[in-house]
Design a protein around this motif. Structure first.
Motif, PDB file in Angstrom:
ATOM      1  N   LEU A  29       0.829  -1.205   0.000  1.00  0.00           N
ATOM      2  CA  LEU A  29       0.000   0.000   0.000  1.00  0.00           C
ATOM      3  C   LEU A  29       0.867   1.260   0.000  1.00  0.00           C
ATOM      4  O   LEU A  29       0.535   2.246  -0.668  1.00  0.00           O
ATOM      5  CB  LEU A  29      -0.963  -0.005   1.182  1.00  0.00           C
ATOM      6  N   ASP A  30       1.985   1.235   0.725  1.00  0.00           N
ATOM      7  CA  ASP A  30       2.919   2.371   0.702  1.00  0.00           C
ATOM      8  C   ASP A  30       3.489   2.571  -0.697  1.00  0.00           C
ATOM      9  O   ASP A  30       3.616   3.695  -1.180  1.00  0.00           O
ATOM     10  CB  ASP A  30       4.067   2.159   1.688  1.00  0.00           C
ATOM     11  N   THR A  31       3.823   1.470  -1.365  1.00  0.00           N
ATOM     12  CA  THR A  31       4.347   1.539  -2.726  1.00  0.00           C
ATOM     13  C   THR A  31       3.300   2.109  -3.671  1.00  0.00           C
ATOM     14  O   THR A  31       3.608   2.935  -4.539  1.00  0.00           O
ATOM     15  CB  THR A  31       4.802   0.143  -3.197  1.00  0.00           C
ATOM     16  N   LEU A  32       2.052   1.706  -3.503  1.00  0.00           N
ATOM     17  CA  LEU A  32       0.964   2.226  -4.323  1.00  0.00           C
ATOM     18  C   LEU A  32       0.784   3.728  -4.094  1.00  0.00           C
ATOM     19  O   LEU A  32       0.615   4.500  -5.041  1.00  0.00           O
ATOM     20  CB  LEU A  32      -0.329   1.475  -4.019  1.00  0.00           C
ATOM     21  N   ALA A  33       0.855   4.165  -2.846  1.00  0.00           N
ATOM     22  CA  ALA A  33       0.742   5.594  -2.541  1.00  0.00           C
ATOM     23  C   ALA A  33       1.900   6.370  -3.167  1.00  0.00           C
ATOM     24  O   ALA A  33       1.699   7.476  -3.695  1.00  0.00           O
ATOM     25  CB  ALA A  33       0.710   5.803  -1.031  1.00  0.00           C
ATOM     26  N   ASP A  34       3.104   5.804  -3.147  1.00  0.00           N
ATOM     27  CA  ASP A  34       4.255   6.447  -3.795  1.00  0.00           C
ATOM     28  C   ASP A  34       4.041   6.557  -5.306  1.00  0.00           C
ATOM     29  O   ASP A  34       4.388   7.564  -5.920  1.00  0.00           O
ATOM     30  CB  ASP A  34       5.544   5.672  -3.518  1.00  0.00           C
ATOM     31  N   HIS A  35       3.477   5.518  -5.896  1.00  0.00           N
ATOM     32  CA  HIS A  35       3.190   5.533  -7.335  1.00  0.00           C
ATOM     33  C   HIS A  35       2.180   6.633  -7.670  1.00  0.00           C
ATOM     34  O   HIS A  35       2.327   7.353  -8.657  1.00  0.00           O
ATOM     35  CB  HIS A  35       2.670   4.171  -7.782  1.00  0.00           C
ATOM     36  N   MET A  36       1.172   6.789  -6.824  1.00  0.00           N
ATOM     37  CA  MET A  36       0.184   7.846  -7.034  1.00  0.00           C
ATOM     38  C   MET A  36       0.843   9.221  -6.968  1.00  0.00           C
ATOM     39  O   MET A  36       0.540  10.104  -7.769  1.00  0.00           O
ATOM     40  CB  MET A  36      -0.931   7.748  -5.994  1.00  0.00           C
ATOM     41  N   ARG A  48      -6.344  12.775 -12.295  1.00  0.00           N
ATOM     42  CA  ARG A  48      -7.560  11.960 -12.452  1.00  0.00           C
ATOM     43  C   ARG A  48      -8.381  12.381 -13.669  1.00  0.00           C
ATOM     44  O   ARG A  48      -9.290  11.678 -14.076  1.00  0.00           O
ATOM     45  CB  ARG A  48      -8.413  12.034 -11.190  1.00  0.00           C
ATOM     46  N   ALA A  49      -8.067  13.542 -14.255  1.00  0.00           N
ATOM     47  CA  ALA A  49      -8.801  14.019 -15.427  1.00  0.00           C
ATOM     48  C   ALA A  49      -7.914  14.063 -16.673  1.00  0.00           C
ATOM     49  O   ALA A  49      -8.286  14.676 -17.665  1.00  0.00           O
ATOM     50  CB  ALA A  49      -9.370  15.400 -15.155  1.00  0.00           C
ATOM     51  N   THR A  50      -6.763  13.390 -16.634  1.00  0.00           N
ATOM     52  CA  THR A  50      -5.861  13.403 -17.787  1.00  0.00           C
ATOM     53  C   THR A  50      -6.517  12.768 -19.012  1.00  0.00           C
ATOM     54  O   THR A  50      -7.426  11.941 -18.879  1.00  0.00           O
ATOM     55  CB  THR A  50      -4.537  12.679 -17.459  1.00  0.00           C
ATOM     56  N   ASP A  51      -6.046  13.157 -20.186  1.00  0.00           N
ATOM     57  CA  ASP A  51      -6.560  12.570 -21.431  1.00  0.00           C
ATOM     58  C   ASP A  51      -6.069  11.140 -21.634  1.00  0.00           C
ATOM     59  O   ASP A  51      -6.654  10.387 -22.408  1.00  0.00           O
ATOM     60  CB  ASP A  51      -6.133  13.414 -22.636  1.00  0.00           C
ATOM     61  N   ASN A  52      -5.004  10.763 -20.960  1.00  0.00           N
ATOM     62  CA  ASN A  52      -4.446   9.420 -21.087  1.00  0.00           C
ATOM     63  C   ASN A  52      -5.289   8.449 -20.256  1.00  0.00           C
ATOM     64  O   ASN A  52      -5.224   8.432 -19.026  1.00  0.00           O
ATOM     65  CB  ASN A  52      -2.986   9.424 -20.616  1.00  0.00           C
ATOM     66  N   ALA A  53      -6.064   7.629 -20.945  1.00  0.00           N
ATOM     67  CA  ALA A  53      -6.997   6.724 -20.257  1.00  0.00           C
ATOM     68  C   ALA A  53      -6.288   5.711 -19.375  1.00  0.00           C
ATOM     69  O   ALA A  53      -6.782   5.376 -18.291  1.00  0.00           O
ATOM     70  CB  ALA A  53      -7.874   6.003 -21.275  1.00  0.00           C
ATOM     71  N   VAL A  54      -5.132   5.228 -19.788  1.00  0.00           N
ATOM     72  CA  VAL A  54      -4.404   4.233 -18.990  1.00  0.00           C
ATOM     73  C   VAL A  54      -3.965   4.848 -17.668  1.00  0.00           C
ATOM     74  O   VAL A  54      -4.147   4.260 -16.597  1.00  0.00           O
ATOM     75  CB  VAL A  54      -3.186   3.678 -19.775  1.00  0.00           C
ATOM     76  N   VAL A  55      -3.405   6.047 -17.718  1.00  0.00           N
ATOM     77  CA  VAL A  55      -2.966   6.742 -16.504  1.00  0.00           C
ATOM     78  C   VAL A  55      -4.169   7.073 -15.629  1.00  0.00           C
ATOM     79  O   VAL A  55      -4.149   6.853 -14.412  1.00  0.00           O
ATOM     80  CB  VAL A  55      -2.172   8.019 -16.858  1.00  0.00           C
ATOM     81  N   ARG A  56      -5.214   7.593 -16.219  1.00  0.00           N
ATOM     82  CA  ARG A  56      -6.421   7.967 -15.468  1.00  0.00           C
ATOM     83  C   ARG A  56      -7.013   6.761 -14.740  1.00  0.00           C
ATOM     84  O   ARG A  56      -7.328   6.824 -13.551  1.00  0.00           O
ATOM     85  CB  ARG A  56      -7.446   8.588 -16.426  1.00  0.00           C
ATOM     86  N   GLU A  57      -7.146   5.647 -15.437  1.00  0.00           N
ATOM     87  CA  GLU A  57      -7.730   4.448 -14.831  1.00  0.00           C
ATOM     88  C   GLU A  57      -6.816   3.864 -13.763  1.00  0.00           C
ATOM     89  O   GLU A  57      -7.293   3.413 -12.713  1.00  0.00           O
ATOM     90  CB  GLU A  57      -8.046   3.418 -15.905  1.00  0.00           C
ATOM     91  N   ALA A  58      -5.511   3.888 -13.997  1.00  0.00           N
ATOM     92  CA  ALA A  58      -4.571   3.382 -12.990  1.00  0.00           C
ATOM     93  C   ALA A  58      -4.661   4.221 -11.719  1.00  0.00           C
ATOM     94  O   ALA A  58      -4.664   3.681 -10.604  1.00  0.00           O
ATOM     95  CB  ALA A  58      -3.148   3.395 -13.542  1.00  0.00           C
ATOM     96  N   VAL A  63      -6.630   4.933  -6.109  1.00  0.00           N
ATOM     97  CA  VAL A  63      -7.418   5.675  -5.118  1.00  0.00           C
ATOM     98  C   VAL A  63      -8.411   4.742  -4.437  1.00  0.00           C
ATOM     99  O   VAL A  63      -8.538   4.733  -3.204  1.00  0.00           O
ATOM    100  CB  VAL A  63      -8.154   6.868  -5.777  1.00  0.00           C
ATOM    101  N   MET A  64      -9.107   3.937  -5.214  1.00  0.00           N
ATOM    102  CA  MET A  64     -10.110   3.034  -4.644  1.00  0.00           C
ATOM    103  C   MET A  64      -9.462   1.959  -3.768  1.00  0.00           C
ATOM    104  O   MET A  64      -9.983   1.622  -2.702  1.00  0.00           O
ATOM    105  CB  MET A  64     -10.943   2.401  -5.753  1.00  0.00           C
ATOM    106  N   THR A  65      -8.319   1.448  -4.197  1.00  0.00           N
ATOM    107  CA  THR A  65      -7.625   0.430  -3.414  1.00  0.00           C
ATOM    108  C   THR A  65      -7.180   0.989  -2.072  1.00  0.00           C
ATOM    109  O   THR A  65      -7.389   0.367  -1.026  1.00  0.00           O
ATOM    110  CB  THR A  65      -6.415  -0.121  -4.190  1.00  0.00           C
ATOM    111  N   HIS A  69      -8.507   0.004   1.842  1.00  0.00           N
ATOM    112  CA  HIS A  69      -7.609  -0.559   2.851  1.00  0.00           C
ATOM    113  C   HIS A  69      -7.182   0.410   3.941  1.00  0.00           C
ATOM    114  O   HIS A  69      -6.750  -0.016   4.996  1.00  0.00           O
ATOM    115  CB  HIS A  69      -6.364  -1.138   2.180  1.00  0.00           C
ATOM    116  N   ARG A  70      -7.292   1.699   3.692  1.00  0.00           N
ATOM    117  CA  ARG A  70      -6.781   2.653   4.680  1.00  0.00           C
ATOM    118  C   ARG A  70      -7.823   3.603   5.237  1.00  0.00           C
ATOM    119  O   ARG A  70      -7.568   4.267   6.229  1.00  0.00           O
ATOM    120  CB  ARG A  70      -5.636   3.452   4.065  1.00  0.00           C
ATOM    121  N   ALA A  71      -8.970   3.687   4.625  1.00  0.00           N
ATOM    122  CA  ALA A  71     -10.014   4.590   5.128  1.00  0.00           C
ATOM    123  C   ALA A  71     -10.606   3.992   6.398  1.00  0.00           C
ATOM    124  O   ALA A  71     -10.807   2.787   6.490  1.00  0.00           O
ATOM    125  CB  ALA A  71     -11.098   4.783   4.083  1.00  0.00           C
ATOM    126  N   PRO A  72     -10.890   4.840   7.373  1.00  0.00           N
ATOM    127  CA  PRO A  72     -11.535   4.306   8.582  1.00  0.00           C
ATOM    128  C   PRO A  72     -12.924   3.769   8.233  1.00  0.00           C
ATOM    129  O   PRO A  72     -13.583   4.302   7.340  1.00  0.00           O
ATOM    130  CB  PRO A  72     -11.624   5.506   9.517  1.00  0.00           C
TER     131      PRO A  72
END
Length: 78
Positions: A29-36, A48-58, A63-65, A69-72
């Motif tokens: 999860l820390d690695t995922l946050a670093d990637h974000m 989150r509004a980029t024209d690149n669909a792959v980046v936007r969806e990733a 965010v959802m993951t 796992h981390r939201a109270p």
């Protein structure tokens, strides 16, 4: 790569699926946050509004993951 019982306690491939050991969850999860954070740096704060669909969806999946796992947990009204 060890599989099955010979790698107890480690993340592993089992039956064609990746099983994550509980002790590896926070590191992943820390690695995922670093990637974000990297995506925000490269694509701007509005990634989150980029024209690149792959980046936007990733980014949206990340965010959802993290939210899962981390939201109270939500509290029911009393």
């Amino acid at each position: 790569m060890p599989t099955g019982a010979d790698s107890a306690g480690l993340s592993q491939w089992w039956g064609g699926r990746l099983r994550i050991a509980l002790e590896d969850t926070e590191r992943l999860l820390d690695t995922l946050a670093d990637h974000m954070a990297t995506l925000r740096t490269v694509h701007g704060a509005d990634v989150r509004a980029t024209d690149n669909a792959v980046v936007r969806e990733a980014y949206q999946e990340a965010v959802m993951t993290l939210a899962d796992h981390r939201a109270p947990p939500a509290r029911s009204p009393t």
